[in-house]
Write a protein that holds these residues in place. Structure first.
Motif, PDB file in Angstrom:
ATOM      1  N   MET A   1       7.331   5.001   7.887  1.00 37.12           N
ATOM      2  CA  MET A   1       6.469   6.169   7.787  1.00 37.12           C
ATOM      3  C   MET A   1       5.189   5.893   8.567  1.00 37.12           C
ATOM      4  O   MET A   1       4.635   4.814   8.470  1.00 37.12           O
ATOM      5  N   THR A   2       4.691   6.869   9.307  1.00 34.37           N
ATOM      6  CA  THR A   2       3.503   6.694  10.128  1.00 34.37           C
ATOM      7  C   THR A   2       2.351   7.515   9.569  1.00 34.37           C
ATOM      8  O   THR A   2       2.502   8.699   9.297  1.00 34.37           O
ATOM      9  N   ALA A   3       1.201   6.890   9.398  1.00 32.42           N
ATOM     10  CA  ALA A   3       0.006   7.593   8.928  1.00 32.42           C
ATOM     11  C   ALA A   3      -1.085   7.470   9.970  1.00 32.42           C
ATOM     12  O   ALA A   3      -1.169   6.483  10.689  1.00 32.42           O
ATOM     13  N   GLY A 296     -11.202 -11.458   4.721  1.00 29.24           N
ATOM     14  CA  GLY A 296     -10.966 -10.847   3.417  1.00 29.24           C
ATOM     15  C   GLY A 296     -11.431  -9.425   3.286  1.00 29.24           C
ATOM     16  O   GLY A 296     -11.206  -8.790   2.250  1.00 29.24           O
ATOM     17  N   GLU A 297     -12.076  -8.887   4.314  1.00 33.45           N
ATOM     18  CA  GLU A 297     -12.567  -7.510   4.253  1.00 33.45           C
ATOM     19  C   GLU A 297     -11.412  -6.545   4.541  1.00 33.45           C
ATOM     20  O   GLU A 297     -10.805  -6.606   5.610  1.00 33.45           O
ATOM     21  N   PRO A 298     -11.075  -5.612   3.597  1.00 40.39           N
ATOM     22  CA  PRO A 298      -9.956  -4.692   3.830  1.00 40.39           C
ATOM     23  C   PRO A 298     -10.228  -3.796   5.037  1.00 40.39           C
ATOM     24  O   PRO A 298     -11.318  -3.241   5.173  1.00 40.39           O
ATOM     25  N   ILE A 299      -9.234  -3.684   5.899  1.00 40.81           N
ATOM     26  CA  ILE A 299      -9.358  -2.805   7.047  1.00 40.81           C
ATOM     27  C   ILE A 299      -8.532  -1.541   6.837  1.00 40.81           C
ATOM     28  O   ILE A 299      -8.844  -0.483   7.363  1.00 40.81           O
ATOM     29  N   SER A 300      -7.456  -1.630   6.043  1.00 38.80           N
ATOM     30  CA  SER A 300      -6.613  -0.490   5.734  1.00 38.80           C
ATOM     31  C   SER A 300      -5.678  -0.893   4.611  1.00 38.80           C
ATOM     32  O   SER A 300      -5.725  -2.021   4.116  1.00 38.80           O
ATOM     33  N   ASN A 301      -4.835   0.043   4.178  1.00 34.85           N
ATOM     34  CA  ASN A 301      -3.824  -0.227   3.169  1.00 34.85           C
ATOM     35  C   ASN A 301      -2.444   0.043   3.739  1.00 34.85           C
ATOM     36  O   ASN A 301      -2.264   0.987   4.519  1.00 34.85           O
ATOM     37  N   ALA A 302      -1.480  -0.771   3.356  1.00 33.04           N
ATOM     38  CA  ALA A 302      -0.084  -0.560   3.752  1.00 33.04           C
ATOM     39  C   ALA A 302       0.716  -0.131   2.538  1.00 33.04           C
ATOM     40  O   ALA A 302       0.477  -0.597   1.416  1.00 33.04           O
ATOM     41  N   GLU A 303       1.663   0.770   2.737  1.00 30.98           N
ATOM     42  CA  GLU A 303       2.498   1.250   1.644  1.00 30.98           C
ATOM     43  C   GLU A 303       3.463   0.162   1.188  1.00 30.98           C
ATOM     44  O   GLU A 303       3.972  -0.613   2.005  1.00 30.98           O
ATOM     45  N   VAL A 304       3.690   0.121  -0.134  1.00 31.51           N
ATOM     46  CA  VAL A 304       4.563  -0.896  -0.733  1.00 31.51           C
ATOM     47  C   VAL A 304       5.725  -0.207  -1.427  1.00 31.51           C
ATOM     48  O   VAL A 304       5.544   0.806  -2.124  1.00 31.51           O
ATOM     49  N   ASP A 310       1.242   0.749  -5.316  1.00 25.73           N
ATOM     50  CA  ASP A 310       1.842   1.537  -4.244  1.00 25.73           C
ATOM     51  C   ASP A 310       1.394   1.093  -2.867  1.00 25.73           C
ATOM     52  O   ASP A 310       2.049   1.388  -1.860  1.00 25.73           O
ATOM     53  N   THR A 311       0.241   0.402  -2.814  1.00 25.01           N
ATOM     54  CA  THR A 311      -0.296  -0.057  -1.532  1.00 25.01           C
ATOM     55  C   THR A 311      -0.830  -1.475  -1.672  1.00 25.01           C
ATOM     56  O   THR A 311      -1.085  -1.954  -2.781  1.00 25.01           O
ATOM     57  N   VAL A 312      -1.011  -2.134  -0.538  1.00 25.63           N
ATOM     58  CA  VAL A 312      -1.616  -3.461  -0.501  1.00 25.63           C
ATOM     59  C   VAL A 312      -2.689  -3.459   0.586  1.00 25.63           C
ATOM     60  O   VAL A 312      -2.466  -2.912   1.675  1.00 25.63           O
ATOM     61  N   PRO A 313      -3.886  -4.012   0.314  1.00 23.60           N
ATOM     62  CA  PRO A 313      -4.918  -4.031   1.350  1.00 23.60           C
ATOM     63  C   PRO A 313      -4.564  -5.006   2.465  1.00 23.60           C
ATOM     64  O   PRO A 313      -4.007  -6.080   2.223  1.00 23.60           O
ATOM     65  N   LEU A 314      -4.860  -4.622   3.696  1.00 20.17           N
ATOM     66  CA  LEU A 314      -4.646  -5.472   4.868  1.00 20.17           C
ATOM     67  C   LEU A 314      -5.984  -6.063   5.282  1.00 20.17           C
ATOM     68  O   LEU A 314      -6.967  -5.335   5.452  1.00 20.17           O
ATOM     69  N   VAL A 315      -6.031  -7.395   5.450  1.00 23.48           N
ATOM     70  CA  VAL A 315      -7.272  -8.091   5.770  1.00 23.48           C
ATOM     71  C   VAL A 315      -7.012  -9.121   6.863  1.00 23.48           C
ATOM     72  O   VAL A 315      -5.869  -9.478   7.141  1.00 23.48           O
ATOM     73  N   SER A 316      -8.078  -9.591   7.473  1.00 21.43           N
ATOM     74  CA  SER A 316      -7.995 -10.720   8.385  1.00 21.43           C
ATOM     75  C   SER A 316      -8.209 -12.000   7.584  1.00 21.43           C
ATOM     76  O   SER A 316      -9.070 -12.044   6.695  1.00 21.43           O
ATOM     77  N   GLY A 340       6.871  -0.495   7.708  1.00 20.65           N
ATOM     78  CA  GLY A 340       6.670  -0.085   6.328  1.00 20.65           C
ATOM     79  C   GLY A 340       7.651   0.989   5.907  1.00 20.65           C
ATOM     80  O   GLY A 340       8.353   1.581   6.728  1.00 20.65           O
ATOM     81  N   PRO A 341       7.719   1.253   4.566  1.00 18.62           N
ATOM     82  CA  PRO A 341       6.937   0.562   3.539  1.00 18.62           C
ATOM     83  C   PRO A 341       7.381  -0.898   3.369  1.00 18.62           C
ATOM     84  O   PRO A 341       8.508  -1.255   3.688  1.00 18.62           O
ATOM     85  N   LEU A 342       6.453  -1.718   2.847  1.00 15.56           N
ATOM     86  CA  LEU A 342       6.691  -3.147   2.696  1.00 15.56           C
ATOM     87  C   LEU A 342       7.324  -3.425   1.338  1.00 15.56           C
ATOM     88  O   LEU A 342       6.861  -2.905   0.317  1.00 15.56           O
ATOM     89  N   ALA A 343       8.359  -4.234   1.317  1.00 17.81           N
ATOM     90  CA  ALA A 343       9.077  -4.523   0.083  1.00 17.81           C
ATOM     91  C   ALA A 343       8.322  -5.539  -0.762  1.00 17.81           C
ATOM     92  O   ALA A 343       7.885  -6.575  -0.266  1.00 17.81           O
ATOM     93  N   ALA A 344       8.160  -5.229  -2.061  1.00 15.20           N
ATOM     94  CA  ALA A 344       7.599  -6.190  -3.003  1.00 15.20           C
ATOM     95  C   ALA A 344       8.680  -7.216  -3.365  1.00 15.20           C
ATOM     96  O   ALA A 344       9.878  -6.940  -3.235  1.00 15.20           O
ATOM     97  N   PRO A 345       8.328  -8.431  -3.805  1.00 14.42           N
ATOM     98  CA  PRO A 345       6.955  -8.901  -4.046  1.00 14.42           C
ATOM     99  C   PRO A 345       6.257  -9.333  -2.762  1.00 14.42           C
ATOM    100  O   PRO A 345       6.896  -9.726  -1.792  1.00 14.42           O
TER     101      PRO A 345
END
Length: 416
Positions: A1-3, A296-304, A310-316, A340-345
């Motif tokens: 999915m593209t956002a 550690g600063e969130p730049i965006s969220n990815a769907e899970v 439902d989402t996980v923060p993306l950081v450097s 995405g979406p990214l599979a847990a865990p």
């Protein structure tokens, strides 16, 4: 999915951010700009690297083998620095000058010399200054013989250490850099070696910034032309033979930025001086370092998918500083790309996405992004319910276009 979302990183002003699928993790790429492609140099080989960001600013035949001349004395000095750091050698230790060192590298040889006397003893610190400032061939041979027994054995040790340092385009036959068909380096390897000397031996790197040294009553000046240009230069080493022409491995610092430059194959000391100053000034003038992200600063969220969140923060994983052409910064676009979406865990620190930077007059840069936190997998019941929910909503979405078509056909004509 593209956002798609708008994104403004760290005071850059508005830039575009697209979150999309279709790309996996890509390691950081060196920057090679169209600005650099349009830049020319008289040198046969040239390389400029912004050290803090490990970004290539300019490359001309940097991975092609060349005769390094006295620039390979950087490796000779490195071997001494390494022994000093290990504690098996001290600056106050003394080495004896052999007849061989005097004949091959002394005043009678006609090459660069420290003017050592045969049979004399010399402090290691003085020998280092003789190698670095005076480019003394005799000093190099004395070091080689006293550390390894003879120059050939020392060259073998140089080759082993070079491989450990990643100098894959280098091979040494002597400690002096005197011409030999099997003695070669690349500009890329010289830049790597310069970086190791700067970072690994800061207590000894200072020798490279000294402009003169007097030994045996004879004062000689450092041949590095940038040391006299008031542009932040503090090292490293010149080189010249009739085979290779004139070369220079140099480094300069402006504020927090450090640039390493390697040039070789120039026709005269004047041409070497002019090209060195021009290239170094160009590097500082046309590029800037930008603090893009903090670790550690969130730049965006990815769907899970099938996760407790439902989402996980993306950081450097680390502070991200990038070297960019000044002219490109205003019109740059920043995208985050992931499958995405990214599979847990998902574990904190897992590599998940790529930060892509693009703009005019530059090729795109790519940097890895990781999970900012842990996301546990749903329980069995939760996974079943999510699958049922997805199936129901999936079927509804598939049926929607047909239902709308039927509804439009059944709708009454609007009144006229």
């Amino acid at each position: 999915m593209t956002a798609l979302r708008s994104f403004a990183p760290c005071g850059w002003g508005a830039t575009g951010l697209a979150l999309g699928a279709g790309l996996g993790l890509v390691v950081a790429l060196p920057l090679m700009t169209d600005v650099a492609k349009a830049f020319e140099t008289k040198a046969d080989h040239a390389l400029l690297i912004n050290l803090g960001t490990n970004t290539v600013l300019f490359d001309k035949a940097a991975d092609v083998s060349m005769t390094p001349s006295s620039m390979s004395k950087l490796m000779t000095a490195y071997m001494v620095f390494d022994r000093l750091k290990q504690g098996s050698l001290s600056l106050d230790d003394t080495f004896t000058v052999s007849e061989n060192a005097w004949r091959k590298g002394g005043a009678a040889s006609g090459g660069s010399t420290m003017f050592l006397e045969p049979g004399s003893t010399v402090r290691v610190e003085d020998l280092l200054r003789g190698i670095i400032i005076q480019s003394g061939n005799d000093a190099c041979i004395v070091v080689a013989e006293n550390l390894a027994g003879d120059e050939a054995s020392f060259a073998d040790a140089m080759n082993r250490r070079a491989q450990e340092l990643g100098l894959t385009g280098s091979h040494f036959m002597n400690a002096t850099g005197l011409p030999d068909p099997q003695h070669y380096m690349t500009a890329h390897d010289l830049a790597i070696l310069a970086e190791h000397i700067i970072r690994d031996f800061p207590e000894y790197y200072r020798f490279y910034g000294e402009t003169e040294f007097t030994y045996n009553g004879i004062t000689q000046h450092n041949r590095n032309p940038l040391l006299y240009k008031n542009m932040g230069a503090d090292g490293l080493k010149t080189g010249h033979t009739s085979v290779a022409g004139y070369g220079l491995t140099a480094s300069a610092k402006e504020g927090d930025r450090r640039v390493v430059m390697v040039i070789n194959g120039l026709k005269s000391t004047k041409e070497r001086s002019e090209e060195a100053e021009r290239l170094m000034a160009w590097a500082f003038r046309n590029f800037e370092d930008v603090n893009l992200l903090k670790a550690g600063e969130p730049i965006s969220n990815a769907e899970v998918w099938l996760g407790e969140d439902d989402t996980v923060p993306l950081v450097s994983a680390k502070d991200l500083v990038v070297s960019l052409p000044r002219a490109a910064r205003r019109d740059m676009v920043v995208r985050v790309v992931y499958d995405g979406p990214l599979a847990a865990p998902i574990n904190a620190g897992d590599p998940l996405a790529t930060l892509v930077i693009e703009g005019p007059d530059m090729q795109r840069l790519e940097y890895p992004l990781v999970a900012g936190k842990k996301v546990e997998e749903l329980s069995l019941l939760g996974r079943v319910m999510a699958s049922i929910k997805n199936a129901i909503f999936g079927m509804a979405q598939e049926a929607l276009p047909e239902d709308l078509n039927k509804a439009s056909q059944a709708a009454p004509e609007p009144s006229k």
